[in-house]
Design a protein around this motif. Structure first.
Motif, PDB file in Angstrom:
ATOM      1  N   ASP A 146       2.666 -25.149  60.452  1.00 15.29           N
ATOM      2  CA  ASP A 146       3.433 -26.378  59.932  1.00 15.29           C
ATOM      3  C   ASP A 146       3.022 -26.427  58.282  1.00 15.29           C
ATOM      4  N   ALA A 147       2.598 -25.189  57.496  1.00 12.74           N
ATOM      5  CA  ALA A 147       2.351 -25.415  56.304  1.00 12.74           C
ATOM      6  C   ALA A 147       3.439 -25.424  55.299  1.00 12.74           C
ATOM      7  N   ARG A 165       4.538 -34.597  56.064  1.00 11.75           N
ATOM      8  CA  ARG A 165       3.532 -33.794  56.857  1.00 11.75           C
ATOM      9  C   ARG A 165       2.148 -33.959  56.222  1.00 11.75           C
ATOM     10  N   TYR A 166       2.010 -34.844  55.369  1.00 14.65           N
ATOM     11  CA  TYR A 166       0.867 -34.989  54.523  1.00 14.65           C
ATOM     12  C   TYR A 166      -0.334 -35.553  55.795  1.00 14.65           C
ATOM     13  N   ASN A 167      -1.489 -34.763  55.627  1.00 15.16           N
ATOM     14  CA  ASN A 167      -2.621 -35.287  56.338  1.00 15.16           C
ATOM     15  C   ASN A 167      -3.853 -34.701  55.571  1.00 15.16           C
ATOM     16  N   HIS A 170      -3.675 -27.018  56.045  1.00 16.41           N
ATOM     17  CA  HIS A 170      -2.929 -26.603  54.905  1.00 16.41           C
ATOM     18  C   HIS A 170      -1.726 -27.773  54.408  1.00 16.41           C
ATOM     19  N   VAL A 171      -2.044 -29.001  54.820  1.00 14.53           N
ATOM     20  CA  VAL A 171      -1.060 -30.003  54.393  1.00 14.53           C
ATOM     21  C   VAL A 171      -1.632 -31.197  53.866  1.00 14.53           C
ATOM     22  N   GLY A 172      -2.697 -31.067  53.067  1.00 13.42           N
ATOM     23  CA  GLY A 172      -3.334 -32.159  52.465  1.00 13.42           C
ATOM     24  C   GLY A 172      -4.734 -32.081  52.040  1.00 13.42           C
ATOM     25  N   THR A 173      -5.451 -31.001  52.550  1.00 15.83           N
ATOM     26  CA  THR A 173      -6.874 -30.629  52.411  1.00 15.83           C
ATOM     27  C   THR A 173      -6.954 -30.027  50.871  1.00 15.83           C
ATOM     28  N   ALA A 181     -11.536 -32.204  52.729  1.00 16.82           N
ATOM     29  CA  ALA A 181     -10.649 -33.359  53.152  1.00 16.82           C
ATOM     30  C   ALA A 181      -9.996 -33.868  51.751  1.00 16.82           C
ATOM     31  N   GLY A 182      -8.713 -34.319  51.837  1.00 18.57           N
ATOM     32  CA  GLY A 182      -7.975 -34.578  50.672  1.00 18.57           C
ATOM     33  C   GLY A 182      -7.999 -36.305  50.368  1.00 18.57           C
TER      34      GLY A 182
END
Length: 684
Positions: free
Chosen positions: A415-416, A544-546, A551-554, A599-600
């Protein structure tokens, strides 16, 4: 809680819980591993049938550790009449010394039990419930337990022995002991792993650095590695600590390839203790100013395994540089395509970039000449198989939809790559940073062709193609209404409009138009991408930010080191320093060892960087990050036979002095000091 126990040059490593035990786990692979096989899946210490609890632990050295344990629940620790010390060292084999101490004034009897098992799982099988297809046997002997696994010619064995008398059964060893008042009892358990070849001998025996070496030899090798590195003296404790920890981890992550018998850097523990194209190249770029001798074996190995045929199963194509090399059972029986696997579109241009950068630092033109055909093949691949749609861009789509990677960029989770609204684009995909890599590779290939291969026509062609790519890229990837570059193009050429950290790699490659660089820098340090601890992989307002999505927010330390280098390249020294400060600040909370990712979350929200639950640690390109940040802080850049030193040290770091920087100039020293509010100059 997972606990890294020890590493020896990456060949053999052991992961246990905080009590020193190994048990099968679905969430994290504890065990003793060598070349992608788990040789111990159970190693559980019991005293009179009870588990022990840790009072303290010493894991300050990468190849050995010690646990101090007592029976009972934590509330009963003060009443313990007995304690146990587990002293463990890894040096090809594993040795564990068990010492039971009687703290009472009376003789006491105990039953010491070590549960033992080996499932011989391939790393790809750790999270898979599929049963092994070969035959397991457990053969008890006199003070010895032999655990054996065979599947046709694939033969692995674990041999466990004790130097004191033990009752041995197929699942472990039992010791019935009596200890006098204030006395102690000790036994030493040795665990040997065997990887049998066609001739019935351990294939590692022919490797120059393998075998059962002593702890003293390992320590000497480790010390020699660190002694070769430039000496850092600075006022900033997090930087000093991170630098030393990075050197320690890089020394420990060295491993030997069975294929060529050369020493390489493994990518990361526990999942990636092998050669990766992209990861190994980026780590090499990070460590080049500090340990240049690590680079030729990596380049030579990658060139030797360069693709030479069309193989859909392995995603192999002529000229393509590998993604991943594995030695385990699933690769050997072609249940996985990793022998080697070529599913990465970026390792090929990065290979060219690394070779040129290495020559710029070291002046080793002999290697450039020796690898000429490999570089030409890589550059040809970019323009042929890499350009799937014939549009002049570097695209990817796996040839192996069953077991191949969908995303073949550094953000390779499923999902990146997404649109801002969270939709996933069609295949093939052309991510933005890979176009930057291709651009840089062409320019660097042109330099090598002109200076070393006596082919000015080829150099002119590559430079022309690079200029055309830059113009085309700045037209097709730029989003005027958003003022940043698209993450990718989809199969129809439609921009994938998510805001991501990938745009920082564009600055590093030099493909960004000067007129747009300021907006890119503003986005990277803006509140959507910058968490305060670093640049997030995906902006916090994207679909998709998490903050704990892989790969979607870290925040990835290596990603930030590349971004800092890119900002420095375009003259954004303050912004590059802000990245350096944030990552070094985060390193304090990881004891100086930067993990694969964290984590982001906003820095103001958490006040400390939150761990990513399954991050590799140590990981090579995270260990290389403080080195890259030092290069940025001190403004180190080779220029002909000289090293340019142009420091810009972030506020709060103070004095930074790096001595004996190796290169074609011999050795050089660099000094920088933080700027303060009243002075705009920097010492150098």
């Amino acid at each position: 809680m997972k606990e890294l126990i020890s590493i020896l040059d990456g060949n053999t490593f052991l992961v246990s819980d905080r009590h020193g035990n190994i048990e099968p786990a679905l969430d994290f692979p504890t065990g003793l591993f060598s070349f992608d096989t788990r040789f111990l899946s159970t190693w559980l210490l019991l005293l009179d049938g009870e588990r022990l609890h840790a009072l303290s632990m010493d894991d300050s050295e990468s190849h050995r550790t010690r646990y101090f344990l007592v029976p009972g629940e934590p509330t009963h620790f003060l009443d313990a009449k007995v304690s146990v010390i587990r002293s463990r060292a890894i040096s090809g084999s594993v040795e564990e010394e068990l010492t039971v101490l009687n703290h009472s004034g009376q003789p006491m009897t105990f039953t010491v039990r070590m549960e033992m098992d080996a499932d011989f799982a391939d790393l790809f099988e750790i999270k898979d419930t599929q049963r092994k297809r070969g035959q397991h046997t457990a053969i008890p002997g006199e003070n010895t337990l032999r655990l054996d696994y065979r599947r046709e010619a694939f033969h692995r064995e674990t041999v466990i022995s004790s130097n004191t008398s033990a009752q041995v059964d197929p699942s472990g060893m039992t010791f019935s002991i009596q200890i006098g008042p204030h006395g102690e009892w000790t036994t030493r358990l040795t665990v040997s792993t065997m990887i049998y070849g066609a001739r019935g001998e351990d294939v590692r025996n022919r490797l120059p650095f393998s075998g059962n070496r002593t702890t003293a030899v390992i320590q000497a090798e480790h010390a020699e590695f660190i002694a070769k590195a430039p000496k850092l003296s600075c006022d900033h404790q997090p930087l000093s600590r991170a630098y030393r920890r990075s050197l320690d981890d890089l020394a420990a992550l060295r491993y030997e390839s069975i294929a060529l018998g050369v020493r390489l850097l493994a990518t990361g523990l526990p999942w990636f203790m092998t050669l990766f194209g992209r990861d190994s190249i980026i780590t090499s770029l990070q460590v080049l100013p500090f340990q240049p001798e690590l680079i030729p074996p990596t380049l030579t190995m990658l060139a030797g395994l360069q693709g030479h045929r069309l193989d859909d199963f392995r995603d192999e194509e002529p000229g393509k540089i590998l993604h991943e090399l594995r030695y385990g059972e699933t690769a050997g029986f072609e249940e996985q395509p990793h022998s080697p696997y070529y599913g990465a579109a970026d390792s090929t241009p990065l290979f060219v970039i690394l070779l040129d950068e290495y020559e710029r630092w070291t002046g080793d033109e002999a290697l450039v000449k020796r690898l000429e055909l490999s570089v030409r093949g890589a550059l040809d691949w970019i323009d042929t198989y890499g350009d799937l749609l014939g549009t002049g861009y570097l695209w990817y789509q796996t040839r192996n939809p069953k077991t191949g990677l969908e995303n073949q960029c550094w953000k390779d989770s499923w999902d990146a790559i997404s649109y801002a609204d969270s939709r996933l684009p069609s295949f093939p995909r052309a991510t933005c940073e890979q176009q930057g890599y291709a651009y840089d590779a062409k320019l660097r290939g042109a330099r090598m062709a002109r200076l070393f291969w006596n082919d000015p026509e080829y150099a002119d062609r590559l430079e022309r193609e690079a200029a055309e790519l830059k113009e085309r890229f700045n037209r097709d990837f730029w989003l005027p209404e958003k003022e940043y570059y698209a993450l990718a193009l989809d199969a129809d050429g439609t921009p994938v409009d998510a805001l991501s950290s990938n745009i920082g790699h564009l600055l590093w490659s030099g493909i960004v138009d000067e007129s747009r660089a300021r907006r890119i820098a503003d986005h990277l340090l803006g509140p959507r991408l910058f968490s305060g601890w670093g640049v997030r992989t995906l902006a916090d307002d994207q679909g998709r930010y998490n903050p704990i999505g892989y790969h979607v927010g870290t925040v990835w330390p290596f990603d930030n080191s590349i971004i800092a280098w890119g900002l420095w390249r375009y003259g954004f020294r303050e912004q590059a320093g802000q990245i350096c400060e944030s990552i070094l600040a985060a390193s304090r909370y990881f004891d100086g060892r930067l993990p694969e990712a964290f984590a982001g979350y906003e820095r103001d929200l958490t006040e400390y960087p939150v761990q990513y639950p399954t991050a590799c640690s140590p990981q090579a390109w995270s260990a290389g990050t403080p080195l890259m940040l030092l290069r940025v802080i001190l403004g180190l850049e080779p220029q002909g036979e000289h090293l340019i030193i142009d420091p810009h040290v972030p506020r709060g770091i103070g004095r930074v002095e790096l001595l004996d920087i190796p290169g074609r100039w011999g050795h050089a020293d660099a000094l920088g000091r933080s700027r303060n509010r009243n002075r705009n100059d920097a010492a150098g």
